[in-house]
Design an enzyme around this catalytic site. Structure first.
Site, short mmCIF file in Angstrom:
data_model
loop_
_atom_site.label_atom_id
_atom_site.label_comp_id
_atom_site.label_asym_id
_atom_site.label_seq_id
_atom_site.Cartn_x
_atom_site.Cartn_y
_atom_site.Cartn_z
N CYS A 1 0.85 -1.18 0.00
CA CYS A 1 0.00 0.00 0.00
C CYS A 1 0.89 1.23 0.00
O CYS A 1 1.88 1.28 0.72
CB CYS A 1 -0.88 -0.02 1.25
SG CYS A 1 -1.95 1.42 1.40
N HIS B 1 -10.03 1.54 2.24
CA HIS B 1 -9.51 2.86 2.64
C HIS B 1 -10.66 3.83 2.95
O HIS B 1 -10.50 4.75 3.75
CB HIS B 1 -8.66 3.48 1.51
CG HIS B 1 -7.25 2.95 1.46
ND1 HIS B 1 -6.36 3.15 2.47
CD2 HIS B 1 -6.59 2.27 0.49
CE1 HIS B 1 -5.19 2.60 2.14
NE2 HIS B 1 -5.30 2.05 0.94
N HIS C 1 -9.19 -3.74 -1.53
CA HIS C 1 -8.14 -2.97 -0.84
C HIS C 1 -8.46 -1.47 -0.88
O HIS C 1 -8.43 -0.79 0.15
CB HIS C 1 -6.78 -3.27 -1.49
CG HIS C 1 -5.65 -2.47 -0.93
ND1 HIS C 1 -4.59 -3.05 -0.26
CD2 HIS C 1 -5.40 -1.13 -0.94
CE1 HIS C 1 -3.75 -2.09 0.12
NE2 HIS C 1 -4.20 -0.92 -0.29
N GLU C 2 -8.79 -0.98 -2.07
CA GLU C 2 -9.03 0.47 -2.21
C GLU C 2 -10.29 0.90 -1.46
O GLU C 2 -10.29 1.93 -0.80
CB GLU C 2 -9.14 0.88 -3.69
CG GLU C 2 -7.87 0.68 -4.50
CD GLU C 2 -6.60 1.19 -3.83
OE1 GLU C 2 -6.66 2.21 -3.11
OE2 GLU C 2 -5.55 0.56 -4.01
NI NI Z 1 -3.69 1.13 0.00
#
Ligand code: NI
Length: 196
Positions: free
Chosen positions: A102, A148, A144-145
């Protein structure tokens, strides 16, 4: 157009829930996305979420280079995609563990379990709807995104923190293993697939 500073783990913007975008086709959202694209291109990463550039809005961008798409799935490369107000739905219970990295945790990586198959929905910059079924690496990047946007960084998803460490140390360990294996005239271990 500008390259923005990337917030690193510990910055409060990465811990909070990002807000829904009221008007995805607003000019300030287009400007934000332009800057995010510049920042992503500059970083060499495959995905970026607005909180990573200190903007607490539900906007992510990502791409899947053809060479990173998993061979066993139908997820060929995906061009740069802008996803606003995304929602993810797992399509079944299958989980897969792979290494991830990341931009907010530079030089580190770790193995993260993710859903193998998902459906995601969202809105494009022009306000039109997107609905896509994804698997493998494509599904991993999106999960994953979108994490966030909820204040979740990948170490918080890890099941075994012994697989969390510096990329350089893992590389050295893999190279040492390969040397040892070739010394024994055995095929070297292959490097794990590295995710975003
Ligand atoms: Ni990330």
């Amino acid at each position: 157009m500008a390259i923005l500073e990337i917030a690193r783990m510990g910055h409060p913007v990465l811990r909070r829930r990002a807000e829904e975008v009221a008007d995805p086709s607003a000019p300030e959202i287009a400007r934000l996305v332009d800057d995010m694209i510049d920042t992503l291109e500059d970083s060499g990463g495959v995905g970026l979420a607005a909180p990573q550039v200190a903007v607490p809005l539900r906007v992510v961008i990502f791409k899947v280079p053809a060479e990173r798409a998993s061979a066993e799935d139908d997820d060929a490369g995906v061009p740069l995609t802008v996803l606003i107000n995304p929602v993810i739905e797992p399509l079944d219970d299958e989980m897969v563990e792979q290494f991830e990295a990341c931009l907010s945790l530079p030089d580190l990586m770790g193995r993260v379990p993710r859903h193998q198959r998902i459906r995601y929905r969202g809105v494009r910059l022009d306000g039109t709807a997107i609905m896509v079924e994804a698997s493998g690496f494509h599904a991993r990047v999106v999960q994953h995104e979108c994490d966030h946007l909820d204040g979740i960084l990948y170490p918080m998803r890890m099941s075994d923190l012994r697989t969390f460490g510096f990329v350089e140390e893992f590389r050295k360990a893999i190279a040492a293993q390969a040397d040892e294996a070739s010394a024994r005239q055995q095929p070297p271990c292959s490097e794990e697939d590295q995710a975003p």
